[in-house]
Design a protein around this motif. Sequence first.
Motif, PDB file in Angstrom:
ATOM      1  N   LEU B  90       0.830  -1.205   0.000  1.00  0.00           N
ATOM      2  CA  LEU B  90       0.000   0.000   0.000  1.00  0.00           C
ATOM      3  C   LEU B  90       0.865   1.257   0.000  1.00  0.00           C
ATOM      4  O   LEU B  90       0.599   2.203  -0.741  1.00  0.00           O
ATOM      5  N   ILE B  91       1.923   1.269   0.807  1.00  0.00           N
ATOM      6  CA  ILE B  91       2.809   2.446   0.850  1.00  0.00           C
ATOM      7  C   ILE B  91       3.467   2.666  -0.510  1.00  0.00           C
ATOM      8  O   ILE B  91       3.570   3.804  -0.991  1.00  0.00           O
ATOM      9  N   ALA B  92       3.889   1.583  -1.165  1.00  0.00           N
ATOM     10  CA  ALA B  92       4.523   1.719  -2.486  1.00  0.00           C
ATOM     11  C   ALA B  92       3.546   2.309  -3.496  1.00  0.00           C
ATOM     12  O   ALA B  92       3.902   3.185  -4.299  1.00  0.00           O
ATOM     13  N   GLN B  93       2.287   1.856  -3.453  1.00  0.00           N
ATOM     14  CA  GLN B  93       1.278   2.390  -4.376  1.00  0.00           C
ATOM     15  C   GLN B  93       1.033   3.875  -4.149  1.00  0.00           C
ATOM     16  O   GLN B  93       1.000   4.672  -5.086  1.00  0.00           O
ATOM     17  N   VAL B  94       0.835   4.236  -2.885  1.00  0.00           N
ATOM     18  CA  VAL B  94       0.522   5.632  -2.584  1.00  0.00           C
ATOM     19  C   VAL B  94       1.729   6.517  -2.891  1.00  0.00           C
ATOM     20  O   VAL B  94       1.580   7.627  -3.418  1.00  0.00           O
ATOM     21  N   THR B  95       2.925   6.022  -2.597  1.00  0.00           N
ATOM     22  CA  THR B  95       4.136   6.800  -2.903  1.00  0.00           C
ATOM     23  C   THR B  95       4.249   7.057  -4.403  1.00  0.00           C
ATOM     24  O   THR B  95       4.570   8.174  -4.829  1.00  0.00           O
ATOM     25  N   SER B  96       3.966   6.042  -5.221  1.00  0.00           N
ATOM     26  CA  SER B  96       4.104   6.253  -6.672  1.00  0.00           C
ATOM     27  C   SER B  96       3.055   7.241  -7.166  1.00  0.00           C
ATOM     28  O   SER B  96       3.310   8.035  -8.072  1.00  0.00           O
ATOM     29  N   LEU B  97       1.875   7.242  -6.528  1.00  0.00           N
ATOM     30  CA  LEU B  97       0.835   8.205  -6.908  1.00  0.00           C
ATOM     31  C   LEU B  97       1.241   9.627  -6.495  1.00  0.00           C
ATOM     32  O   LEU B  97       1.094  10.580  -7.277  1.00  0.00           O
ATOM     33  N   VAL B  98       1.772   9.759  -5.278  1.00  0.00           N
ATOM     34  CA  VAL B  98       2.252  11.065  -4.797  1.00  0.00           C
ATOM     35  C   VAL B  98       3.303  11.619  -5.756  1.00  0.00           C
ATOM     36  O   VAL B  98       3.262  12.791  -6.147  1.00  0.00           O
ATOM     37  N   ARG B  99       4.244  10.772  -6.165  1.00  0.00           N
ATOM     38  CA  ARG B  99       5.336  11.229  -7.047  1.00  0.00           C
ATOM     39  C   ARG B  99       4.824  11.544  -8.452  1.00  0.00           C
ATOM     40  O   ARG B  99       5.288  12.501  -9.072  1.00  0.00           O
ATOM     41  N   LEU B 100       3.882  10.734  -8.926  1.00  0.00           N
ATOM     42  CA  LEU B 100       3.290  11.008 -10.250  1.00  0.00           C
ATOM     43  C   LEU B 100       2.630  12.391 -10.251  1.00  0.00           C
ATOM     44  O   LEU B 100       2.801  13.182 -11.182  1.00  0.00           O
ATOM     45  N   PHE B 101       1.893  12.690  -9.174  1.00  0.00           N
ATOM     46  CA  PHE B 101       1.179  13.968  -9.086  1.00  0.00           C
ATOM     47  C   PHE B 101       2.140  15.125  -8.825  1.00  0.00           C
ATOM     48  O   PHE B 101       1.881  16.256  -9.209  1.00  0.00           O
ATOM     49  N   ARG B 102       3.230  14.858  -8.119  1.00  0.00           N
ATOM     50  CA  ARG B 102       4.131  15.942  -7.718  1.00  0.00           C
ATOM     51  C   ARG B 102       5.207  16.232  -8.767  1.00  0.00           C
ATOM     52  O   ARG B 102       5.574  17.380  -8.984  1.00  0.00           O
ATOM     53  N   ASP B 103       5.689  15.176  -9.429  1.00  0.00           N
ATOM     54  CA  ASP B 103       6.916  15.313 -10.217  1.00  0.00           C
ATOM     55  C   ASP B 103       6.698  15.250 -11.728  1.00  0.00           C
ATOM     56  O   ASP B 103       7.668  15.373 -12.483  1.00  0.00           O
ATOM     57  N   THR B 104       5.491  15.025 -12.192  1.00  0.00           N
ATOM     58  CA  THR B 104       5.260  14.907 -13.632  1.00  0.00           C
ATOM     59  C   THR B 104       4.094  15.803 -14.062  1.00  0.00           C
ATOM     60  O   THR B 104       3.391  16.363 -13.224  1.00  0.00           O
ATOM     61  N   ALA B 105       3.919  15.896 -15.371  1.00  0.00           N
ATOM     62  CA  ALA B 105       2.813  16.684 -15.912  1.00  0.00           C
ATOM     63  C   ALA B 105       1.460  15.999 -15.696  1.00  0.00           C
ATOM     64  O   ALA B 105       0.420  16.555 -16.038  1.00  0.00           O
ATOM     65  N   ALA B 106       1.490  14.798 -15.117  1.00  0.00           N
ATOM     66  CA  ALA B 106       0.241  14.071 -14.891  1.00  0.00           C
ATOM     67  C   ALA B 106      -0.724  14.859 -14.011  1.00  0.00           C
ATOM     68  O   ALA B 106      -1.942  14.765 -14.168  1.00  0.00           O
ATOM     69  N   ALA B 107      -0.175  15.635 -13.074  1.00  0.00           N
ATOM     70  CA  ALA B 107      -1.033  16.409 -12.169  1.00  0.00           C
ATOM     71  C   ALA B 107      -1.912  17.361 -12.978  1.00  0.00           C
ATOM     72  O   ALA B 107      -3.124  17.433 -12.770  1.00  0.00           O
ATOM     73  N   ARG B 108      -1.295  18.068 -13.919  1.00  0.00           N
ATOM     74  CA  ARG B 108      -2.032  19.031 -14.723  1.00  0.00           C
ATOM     75  C   ARG B 108      -3.113  18.337 -15.548  1.00  0.00           C
ATOM     76  O   ARG B 108      -4.218  18.846 -15.720  1.00  0.00           O
ATOM     77  N   VAL B 109      -2.770  17.158 -16.060  1.00  0.00           N
ATOM     78  CA  VAL B 109      -3.735  16.410 -16.864  1.00  0.00           C
ATOM     79  C   VAL B 109      -4.922  15.967 -16.015  1.00  0.00           C
ATOM     80  O   VAL B 109      -6.083  16.167 -16.381  1.00  0.00           O
ATOM     81  N   LEU B 110      -4.629  15.385 -14.854  1.00  0.00           N
ATOM     82  CA  LEU B 110      -5.714  14.874 -14.017  1.00  0.00           C
ATOM     83  C   LEU B 110      -6.571  16.002 -13.452  1.00  0.00           C
ATOM     84  O   LEU B 110      -7.789  15.875 -13.381  1.00  0.00           O
ATOM     85  N   THR B 111      -5.944  17.109 -13.055  1.00  0.00           N
ATOM     86  CA  THR B 111      -6.759  18.211 -12.559  1.00  0.00           C
ATOM     87  C   THR B 111      -7.614  18.788 -13.696  1.00  0.00           C
ATOM     88  O   THR B 111      -8.770  19.140 -13.479  1.00  0.00           O
ATOM     89  N   GLY B 112      -7.057  18.844 -14.908  1.00  0.00           N
ATOM     90  CA  GLY B 112      -7.839  19.310 -16.059  1.00  0.00           C
ATOM     91  C   GLY B 112      -9.007  18.388 -16.360  1.00  0.00           C
ATOM     92  O   GLY B 112     -10.127  18.833 -16.608  1.00  0.00           O
ATOM     93  N   LEU B 113      -8.738  17.082 -16.321  1.00  0.00           N
ATOM     94  CA  LEU B 113      -9.802  16.105 -16.578  1.00  0.00           C
ATOM     95  C   LEU B 113     -10.869  16.174 -15.496  1.00  0.00           C
ATOM     96  O   LEU B 113     -12.065  16.151 -15.787  1.00  0.00           O
ATOM     97  N   LEU B 114     -10.439  16.271 -14.249  1.00  0.00           N
ATOM     98  CA  LEU B 114     -11.429  16.281 -13.174  1.00  0.00           C
ATOM     99  C   LEU B 114     -12.215  17.589 -13.161  1.00  0.00           C
ATOM    100  O   LEU B 114     -13.405  17.597 -12.838  1.00  0.00           O
TER     101      LEU B 114
END
Lengths: 199, 199
Positions: B90-114
């Motif tokens: 569970l920690i590994a999953q949440v950590t990878s999600l935190v890093r995806l949202f913090r360190d990549t353009a994925a955050a902008r995409v997901l916030t735009g989609l949502l």
Amino acid sequence: MAAESPAGRRPGRPRSLAREQAILTSAGRLLLAEGMAAFTIERVAADAGVSRVTIYKWWPSKGALALDGFLHVVQDEIAYPDTGDLRADLIAQVTSLVRLFRDTAAARVLTGLLAEAQRDPAVAREFRGRWLQPRRSLAAAIVQRGQQQGIIRHDVDVAAVIDQIYGPVYYRLFAGHEPLVDELATTVVDNVLAGIRAL
Amino acid sequence: MAAESPAGRRPGRPRSLAREQAILTSAGRLLLAEGMAAFTIERVAADAGVSRVTIYKWWPSKGALALDGFLHVVQDEIAYPDTGDLRADLIAQVTSLVRLFRDTAAARVLTGLLAEAQRDPAVAREFRGRWLQPRRSLAAAIVQRGQQQGIIRHDVDVAAVIDQIYGPVYYRLFAGHEPLVDELATTVVDNVLAGIRAL
């Protein structure tokens, strides 16, 4: 203003307060009735019978006015009891938030504001400063009092605990993957309190 | 299609797969580079060298194509380990999600989609069906295995537990009230696991 002030008393106060209340009521009602997309300072000014200049003098942005108006009309629906019973007070708060999001037009307003906040940093700042942080501070005070009373461990990350109690409500509001049911309040409070209580 | 198929074998399969991959790669890259506001089926079709008709044949909507393209280009960045260690996985999953949202353009995409999902129910459905639910199912499987192993109580509300682990990450992504730090993963997993473990 000085021209309206014979006899040296501070002028315009009651009148300004009345106008402020009228503006906030107009803003909140417009927002709840038609949502953020239809919300303009022009319409609020017209409805409240004030000039746009007055509104711009008192609020830095459309987002700030929208949030203040929203707070003004929903404040009676949000419970912040302080009975001294940590668990009961948190459950009451979360339950009132669940019901506000589920049973009123507030959900549409907040999702509209937060959608706009993704594009407009000023709206995001107002959302955090005027809506989120005052509520988080009240919740933090409850958790910190629990720490002082020895009920909650001193090493817990209070911000993360608040995220684990309120985050699920916002997450369901935004993603809609699960319904906003009353029971959610008791479940999230009990799960996390059991995990952070002092042994 | 039959005209391309001499000798009776099923036609076009490898070619369709290659085109599907090309479309997904174009969609994901466009989304990560320019965000949802610039995302159109026309541009994806032009970049992938296919017709719009082909895309409309394979995807029901722009939102569906955007999410599939997004998943296609970020899938390698999201860890879903299954080591049998409930807490570590569970920690590994949440950590990878935190890093995806913090360190990549994925955050902008997901916030735009949502943000778009708040206005467009079709985008909301695609967001839930293609992004959220597959991830929630994997997390639910981990929690349910913990129940079968007697580590987690049988009466816990699995959906609420997942909301308390993942909800804080989405909540911080959307509201921006606290930073997405690596430590959040360990904190939220430990707080809730301690609260729901079998006694």
